[in-house]
Design an enzyme around this catalytic site. Structure first.
Site, PDB file in Angstrom:
ATOM      1  N   ASN A  42      42.811  29.377  51.645  1.00  0.00           N
ATOM      2  CA  ASN A  42      41.852  30.430  51.302  1.00  0.00           C
ATOM      3  C   ASN A  42      41.277  31.021  52.581  1.00  0.00           C
ATOM      4  O   ASN A  42      41.044  30.316  53.573  1.00  0.00           O
ATOM      5  CB  ASN A  42      40.752  29.931  50.354  1.00  0.00           C
ATOM      6  CG  ASN A  42      40.022  28.707  50.830  1.00  0.00           C
ATOM      7  OD1 ASN A  42      40.559  27.892  51.575  1.00  0.00           O
ATOM      8  ND2 ASN A  42      38.780  28.562  50.410  1.00  0.00           N
ATOM      9  N   ILE A  43      41.084  32.332  52.545  1.00  0.00           N
ATOM     10  CA  ILE A  43      40.595  33.071  53.716  1.00  0.00           C
ATOM     11  C   ILE A  43      39.413  33.917  53.257  1.00  0.00           C
ATOM     12  O   ILE A  43      39.597  34.895  52.513  1.00  0.00           O
ATOM     13  CB  ILE A  43      41.716  33.969  54.301  1.00  0.00           C
ATOM     14  CG1 ILE A  43      42.959  33.127  54.634  1.00  0.00           C
ATOM     15  CG2 ILE A  43      41.198  34.702  55.541  1.00  0.00           C
ATOM     16  CD1 ILE A  43      44.190  33.940  54.968  1.00  0.00           C
ATOM     17  N   GLU A  44      38.229  33.486  53.653  1.00  0.00           N
ATOM     18  CA  GLU A  44      37.013  34.169  53.180  1.00  0.00           C
ATOM     19  C   GLU A  44      36.615  35.289  54.139  1.00  0.00           C
ATOM     20  O   GLU A  44      37.195  35.468  55.205  1.00  0.00           O
ATOM     21  CB  GLU A  44      35.902  33.126  53.014  1.00  0.00           C
ATOM     22  CG  GLU A  44      36.299  32.090  51.962  1.00  0.00           C
ATOM     23  CD  GLU A  44      35.209  31.083  51.646  1.00  0.00           C
ATOM     24  OE1 GLU A  44      34.212  31.005  52.384  1.00  0.00           O
ATOM     25  OE2 GLU A  44      35.371  30.376  50.631  1.00  0.00           O
ATOM     26  N   CYS A  53      42.537  33.849  47.946  1.00  0.00           N
ATOM     27  CA  CYS A  53      42.748  32.446  47.591  1.00  0.00           C
ATOM     28  C   CYS A  53      44.017  31.898  48.254  1.00  0.00           C
ATOM     29  O   CYS A  53      44.928  32.653  48.614  1.00  0.00           O
ATOM     30  CB  CYS A  53      42.911  32.292  46.082  1.00  0.00           C
ATOM     31  SG  CYS A  53      41.440  32.603  45.126  1.00  0.00           S
ATOM     32  N   GLU A  55      46.511  30.220  46.934  1.00  0.00           N
ATOM     33  CA  GLU A  55      47.761  30.436  46.189  1.00  0.00           C
ATOM     34  C   GLU A  55      48.296  31.842  46.446  1.00  0.00           C
ATOM     35  O   GLU A  55      49.497  32.056  46.622  1.00  0.00           O
ATOM     36  CB  GLU A  55      47.532  30.274  44.681  1.00  0.00           C
ATOM     37  CG  GLU A  55      47.013  28.912  44.258  1.00  0.00           C
ATOM     38  CD  GLU A  55      45.486  28.836  44.244  1.00  0.00           C
ATOM     39  OE1 GLU A  55      44.845  29.410  45.150  1.00  0.00           O
ATOM     40  OE2 GLU A  55      44.938  28.203  43.332  1.00  0.00           O
ATOM     41  N   CYS A  90      42.801  29.739  40.071  1.00  0.00           N
ATOM     42  CA  CYS A  90      41.940  30.689  39.350  1.00  0.00           C
ATOM     43  C   CYS A  90      42.802  31.707  38.591  1.00  0.00           C
ATOM     44  O   CYS A  90      44.016  31.811  38.789  1.00  0.00           O
ATOM     45  CB  CYS A  90      40.996  31.397  40.324  1.00  0.00           C
ATOM     46  SG  CYS A  90      41.750  32.740  41.253  1.00  0.00           S
ATOM     47  N   CYS A  93      44.917  34.195  40.652  1.00  0.00           N
ATOM     48  CA  CYS A  93      46.113  33.587  41.248  1.00  0.00           C
ATOM     49  C   CYS A  93      47.179  33.326  40.199  1.00  0.00           C
ATOM     50  O   CYS A  93      48.378  33.505  40.452  1.00  0.00           O
ATOM     51  CB  CYS A  93      45.741  32.298  41.981  1.00  0.00           C
ATOM     52  SG  CYS A  93      44.808  32.639  43.475  1.00  0.00           S
TER      53      CYS A  93
END
Ligand code: THU
Length: 130
Positions: A42-44, A53, A55, A90, A93
């Site tokens: 995940n890359i916020e 996310c 996935e 989620c 994804c």
């Protein structure tokens, strides 16, 4: 590539998680039909809704390299490095996975095995657009 090895790849990917806002690290490892593995984390973003996310990172990496057929995905997620509790993909994804994967895609979460259709039994797909 065994299921355990795929989970280990997902855990390795989680180490690269950029999750300074949620502090929740997620890693995914997507096994392609040709045996290659594409990992993602995940890359916020400070603009929270731009977060990607794990996935989807893995799917987009694979598709951008011309790979669109998959056998399985392993997903792990944790706020504290304990990846023993399952972390379900989620809805966003699942929808992105469903574009490229059949109902039978194997979804591996800690010690549990599922099919994509267990999570998304009635997907919206290309057929709906006809
Ligand atoms: N996250 C994923 O990477 N995959 C999912 O399927 C669910 C949530 C991430 C997004 C965010 O960075 C963090 O987990 C907390 O929601």
């Amino acid at each position: 590539m065994t299921d355990k090895e795929l989970l280990a790849e997902a855990e390795k990917a989680a180490a690269n998680s950029y999750s300074k806002y949620s502090r929740f690290r997620v890693g995914a490892a997507l096994l392609a039909e040709d045996g290659r593995v594409f990992t993602g984390c995940n890359i916020e973003n400070a603009s929270y809704s731009l977060t990607n996310c794990a996935e989807r990172t893995a799917v987009f990496k694979a598709v951008s390299e011309g790979v669109t057929s998959f056998r399985a995905i392993a997903v792990v997620g944790s706020p504290d490095g304990d990846f023993s509790r399952p972390c379900q993909p989620c809805g966003a994804c699942l929808q992105v996975l469903s574009e490229f994967c059949g109902d039978d895609l194997m979804v591996i979460l800690s010690n549990s095995w599922f099919k994509l259709s267990d999570f998304l039994p009635m997907r919206f797909g290309a057929d709906n657009l006809k």
